[in-house]
Every structure is written in C-alpha cells, then in structure tokens.
Enzyme design. Structure first.
Site, PDB file in Angstrom:
ATOM      1  N   SER A  37      32.190  -6.016 -31.316  1.00 62.32           N
ATOM      2  CA  SER A  37      31.362  -6.317 -32.571  1.00 62.32           C
ATOM      3  C   SER A  37      31.439  -6.842 -33.520  1.00 62.32           C
ATOM      4  CB  SER A  37      29.150  -6.550 -32.366  1.00 62.32           C
ATOM      5  OG  SER A  37      29.082  -7.117 -33.365  1.00 62.32           O
TER       6      SER A  37
ATOM      7  N   TYR B 147      25.218   1.342 -33.729  1.00 64.87           N
ATOM      8  CA  TYR B 147      25.482   0.275 -33.177  1.00 64.87           C
ATOM      9  C   TYR B 147      27.503   0.035 -34.305  1.00 64.87           C
ATOM     10  CZ  TYR B 147      25.868  -4.348 -31.249  1.00 64.87           C
ATOM     11  OH  TYR B 147      26.579  -5.452 -30.439  1.00 64.87           O
TER      12      TYR B 147
HETATM   13  N1  NAD Z   1      24.482 -11.097 -28.494  1.00 71.39           N
HETATM   14  C1  NAD Z   1      24.690 -10.842 -30.131  1.00 71.39           C
HETATM   15  O1  NAD Z   1      24.868 -11.443 -30.953  1.00 71.39           O
HETATM   16  C2  NAD Z   1      26.012 -10.306 -29.897  1.00 71.39           C
HETATM   17  C3  NAD Z   1      26.764  -9.657 -31.144  1.00 71.39           C
HETATM   18  C4  NAD Z   1      27.653  -8.943 -30.877  1.00 71.39           C
HETATM   19  C5  NAD Z   1      28.056  -8.073 -29.588  1.00 71.39           C
HETATM   20  N2  NAD Z   1      27.626  -8.216 -28.879  1.00 71.39           N
HETATM   21  C6  NAD Z   1      27.816  -7.666 -27.441  1.00 71.39           C
HETATM   22  O2  NAD Z   1      27.853  -8.027 -25.954  1.00 71.39           O
HETATM   23  C7  NAD Z   1      27.853  -7.528 -24.936  1.00 71.39           C
HETATM   24  C8  NAD Z   1      26.269  -8.369 -23.832  1.00 71.39           C
HETATM   25  O3  NAD Z   1      25.004  -7.979 -25.116  1.00 71.39           O
HETATM   26  P1  NAD Z   1      23.940  -9.535 -24.684  1.00 71.39           P
HETATM   27  O4  NAD Z   1      24.066 -10.020 -26.047  1.00 71.39           O
HETATM   28  O5  NAD Z   1      24.489 -10.588 -23.551  1.00 71.39           O
HETATM   29  O6  NAD Z   1      23.240  -8.629 -24.800  1.00 71.39           O
HETATM   30  P2  NAD Z   1      21.873  -9.170 -23.291  1.00 71.39           P
HETATM   31  O7  NAD Z   1      20.530  -7.962 -23.687  1.00 71.39           O
HETATM   32  O8  NAD Z   1      21.529 -10.302 -23.031  1.00 71.39           O
HETATM   33  O9  NAD Z   1      22.416  -8.473 -22.511  1.00 71.39           O
HETATM   34  C9  NAD Z   1      22.974  -6.876 -22.266  1.00 71.39           C
HETATM   35  C10 NAD Z   1      23.377  -7.048 -20.428  1.00 71.39           C
HETATM   36  O10 NAD Z   1      23.909  -5.777 -20.512  1.00 71.39           O
HETATM   37  C11 NAD Z   1      23.207  -4.989 -19.338  1.00 71.39           C
HETATM   38  N3  NAD Z   1      22.907  -2.990 -19.471  1.00 71.39           N
HETATM   39  C12 NAD Z   1      21.959  -2.815 -20.750  1.00 71.39           C
HETATM   40  N4  NAD Z   1      21.869  -1.517 -20.422  1.00 71.39           N
HETATM   41  C13 NAD Z   1      23.018  -1.044 -19.454  1.00 71.39           C
HETATM   42  C14 NAD Z   1      22.698  -0.085 -18.671  1.00 71.39           C
HETATM   43  N5  NAD Z   1      23.057   0.908 -19.312  1.00 71.39           N
HETATM   44  N6  NAD Z   1      24.386  -0.052 -18.040  1.00 71.39           N
HETATM   45  C15 NAD Z   1      24.331  -1.465 -17.235  1.00 71.39           C
HETATM   46  N7  NAD Z   1      24.142  -3.100 -17.964  1.00 71.39           N
HETATM   47  C16 NAD Z   1      23.046  -2.386 -19.201  1.00 71.39           C
HETATM   48  C17 NAD Z   1      21.679  -5.662 -19.499  1.00 71.39           C
HETATM   49  O11 NAD Z   1      20.050  -4.597 -19.016  1.00 71.39           O
HETATM   50  C18 NAD Z   1      21.532  -6.211 -19.958  1.00 71.39           C
HETATM   51  O12 NAD Z   1      21.570  -7.309 -18.862  1.00 71.39           O
HETATM   52  C19 NAD Z   1      26.943  -6.086 -25.830  1.00 71.39           C
HETATM   53  O13 NAD Z   1      27.846  -5.427 -25.474  1.00 71.39           O
HETATM   54  C20 NAD Z   1      26.412  -6.183 -27.094  1.00 71.39           C
HETATM   55  O14 NAD Z   1      26.837  -5.425 -27.608  1.00 71.39           O
HETATM   56  C21 NAD Z   1      25.997  -8.963 -28.597  1.00 71.39           C
END
Ligand code: NAD
Length: 279
Positions: free
Chosen positions: A142, A155
């Site tokens: 991230s 985080y």
């Molecule tokens: N959205 C943002 O602004 C952002 C920014 C930086 C990094 N990220 C990273 O991107 C990645 C995806 O996040 P997103 O924004 O799509 O979020 P999201 O919540 O839309 O999707 C995350 C998915 O991971 C699944 N998940 C959670 N815990 C789990 C587990 N223990 N085992 C299997 N699946 C699991 C959830 O059910 C969900 O479907 C994450 O690693 C997040 O930290 C997101």
C-alpha cells in the site's frame, strides 16, 4: 511476463474490489483464473461475472491467514488447472486504532491476514511457478507500506513488512537469474469496500461512525478498482519490481523520499486539527 495468454493466475481476496477487478482484467488477457476469498457470496458474484465472459476459473473458500489452507489451495490449483504462473497476494483488511490503544489481538488479526497471508501465498505458489518455468509473484502492499499514518500502525507494520519481504525475494530471484519476477504494489486510495470492511479498535473513542469513515474514504479515494487493476497488469507485463497506483501514491512516495521526517510532522499537525485523529 509480456504475454499473459493461456497463463494460470491465482488471486486471493477476489470477492471484492481490486481482487475482483484483477480477475476480470486477467480474464480479458486470456488467463485461466484460480480465485479465493473468505467471502463466498462475493466470490460467487465474481464467478458469475467470469462465466458471462466464458473465462475458465475455479473458486475456493480460503482464509489466507490459514497456512495449511493456503498450501492446500495451491496444490488444488495446479491439479485443477495443470499449472500456476501468477499469484496475486491481494486479500487484505484494515484496522483503525492508535498504537497505544490497539490490543495485541487486533494487531495479530491484521498481521495474520495482511502479512502472513502474503508470506503463505508466496511460499505456497513459488515452487509451482518455478516448475512452470516462468512466473510472477505480485504482492499488495500500500502507499501505507511507504509512509506511516496515524491510527494505521498495524496496517503500516504489515504493509512495510510485505514490501521488505517482496523486495528481498525480488533481489534474490534476480541474483539467481530466475525466470520468476516479484513485484510489490503500492496503491493509494482505491474506491473499494476496504473502509466498509475495516475494524475500528475496540478501545477507540466513539468519535466517528463507520459510515462517516466510509464517506471520508470514498471522498478521498479517487482511483477505481478497474483502473488499479489495469495499472497493476501493465506493471506485470513490463516486469516492474515496484508499482505505484494512483496520483496520490506518487505524491506520498515522493514526499517520503524527499522529506522522510518532515512528512511525519505535517501529518501530526493535520491529525491534531481533526477530532478523529485521522488525517
Ligand atoms: N482500497 C484501497 O484504498 C487500498 C489501498 C492500498 C492497498 N490496498 C490493498 O489492496 C488489497 C485489496 O483491497 P481492496 O481495497 O480491494 O479491499 P476489499 O475489502 O474491497 O477486498 C478485500 C477482499 O479480501 C477478502 N479477505 C479479507 N480477509 C481475508 C482472508 N483472511 N482470507 C481471504 N480473503 C480475505 C475480503 O473478503 C475482500 O473480498 C488489500 O491488500 C488492501 O490492503 C487497498
């Protein structure tokens, strides 16, 4: 890996957000998909979207914090699809809590998913990628794996660790002349369900509702999940070792590099002004 056609790509956390968008974008590139999530409903919705595109795929309920589960899934993927070429360790969660107030259990919960999930996914798939003779490990960090942020200590710890782990792997693979590439991805704010799915520390004062946090997040997160997936795949096809997603990620990366301590003072000032402590 310039051409993804016919490759088998595994994606964790594919039931929502970036994971789902990656699955759809990979299908458009001609990949077979092996997808997992703990959210079976979200995962089956992703499956339906893939069916509509006639993309070969398999779905599995896997908790990335469960070591045996992840290793078992990797074996199953190879059995079902014949090989594995790409692993996207994408599943992740968020926790809003200061270091002082977060409990050790809350920190452990987050590390188990955001750090150990990345480690298990990498270790479980790497031998299969090597057997395939080509491959790509893509680990989601991230912008918070580059800069620290108030109320994001857990985080930050997981995302900085995911970055260190992936960069070390990347250097090792290069040094060994391996055909496998490792990439660490640093998205800025991406409009997904991450804020809705986030936990607030149990000891945090009740100054802001989850709905309000969601609203604030949606206001600041400018990049869509589809745009993020496109940027990530472009990076994969160019064998980039680091991928920044979104203009905010580029700004924060620059800020951290130029002013590694000044940025902390600026964030502290901004946090002081807000009742939530969140910048
Ligand atoms: N959205 C943002 O602004 C952002 C920014 C930086 C990094 N990220 C990273 O991107 C990645 C995806 O996040 P997103 O924004 O799509 O979020 P999201 O919540 O839309 O999707 C995350 C998915 O991971 C699944 N998940 C959670 N815990 C789990 C587990 N223990 N085992 C299997 N699946 C699991 C959830 O059910 C969900 O479907 C994450 O690693 C997040 O930290 C997101």
């Amino acid at each position: 890996m310039r051409d993804l056609t016919g490759r088998v790509a595994a994606v964790t956390g594919a039931g929502s957000g970036i994971g789902r968008a990656l699955a759809l974008a990979l299908a458009s590139e001609g990949c077979q998909l092996a997808l997992c999530d703990v959210d079976e409903k979200g995962l089956s919705e992703t499956g339906k979207l893939l069916e509509a595109r006639s993309a070969k795929h398999s779905l599995a309920r896997v908790d990335v914090a469960d070591r045996e589960g992840v290793f078992g899934w990797a074996e199953q993927v190879v059995e079902d699809h014949g090989a594995a070429h790409l692993i996207f360790n994408n599943a992740g969660v968020a926790l809003g809590a200061t270091v002082q107030r977060m409990t050790i259990e809350e920190l452990e919960w987050l590390m188990a998913i955001n750090f150990w999930g990345v480690v298990y996914g990498t270790k479980a798939f790497l031998p299969h990628l090597e057997r395939a003779g080509e491959g790509h490990v893509v680990n989601l960090s991230s912008v918070f794996g580059l800069i620290a942020f108030p109320t994001s200590g857990a985080y930050n710890a997981a995302k900085f660790a995911a970055r260190g782990f992936t960069e070390a792997l990347s250097i090792e693979l290069r040094a060994a002349g391996s055909p496998i590439v490792a990439t660490v991805v640093h998205p800025g704010g991406i409009r997904t369900a991450i804020a809705r799915n986030a936990r607030i520390g149990s000891a945090e004062p009740d100054v802001i509702s989850l709905e309000e946090r969601e609203r604030l997040f949606d206001e600041t997160a400018r990049t869509t999940a589809d745009q993020a997936a496109q940027v990530i795949l472009r990076g994969v096809k160019r064998d980039k070792r680091r991928v920044l997603v979104g203009p905010d990620a580029r700004v924060f990366s620059g800020l951290q590099r130029l002013f590694p301590t000044l940025y902390q003072r600026l964030l502290a000032l901004a946090a002081k002004r807000r009742p939530t402590g969140i910048v």
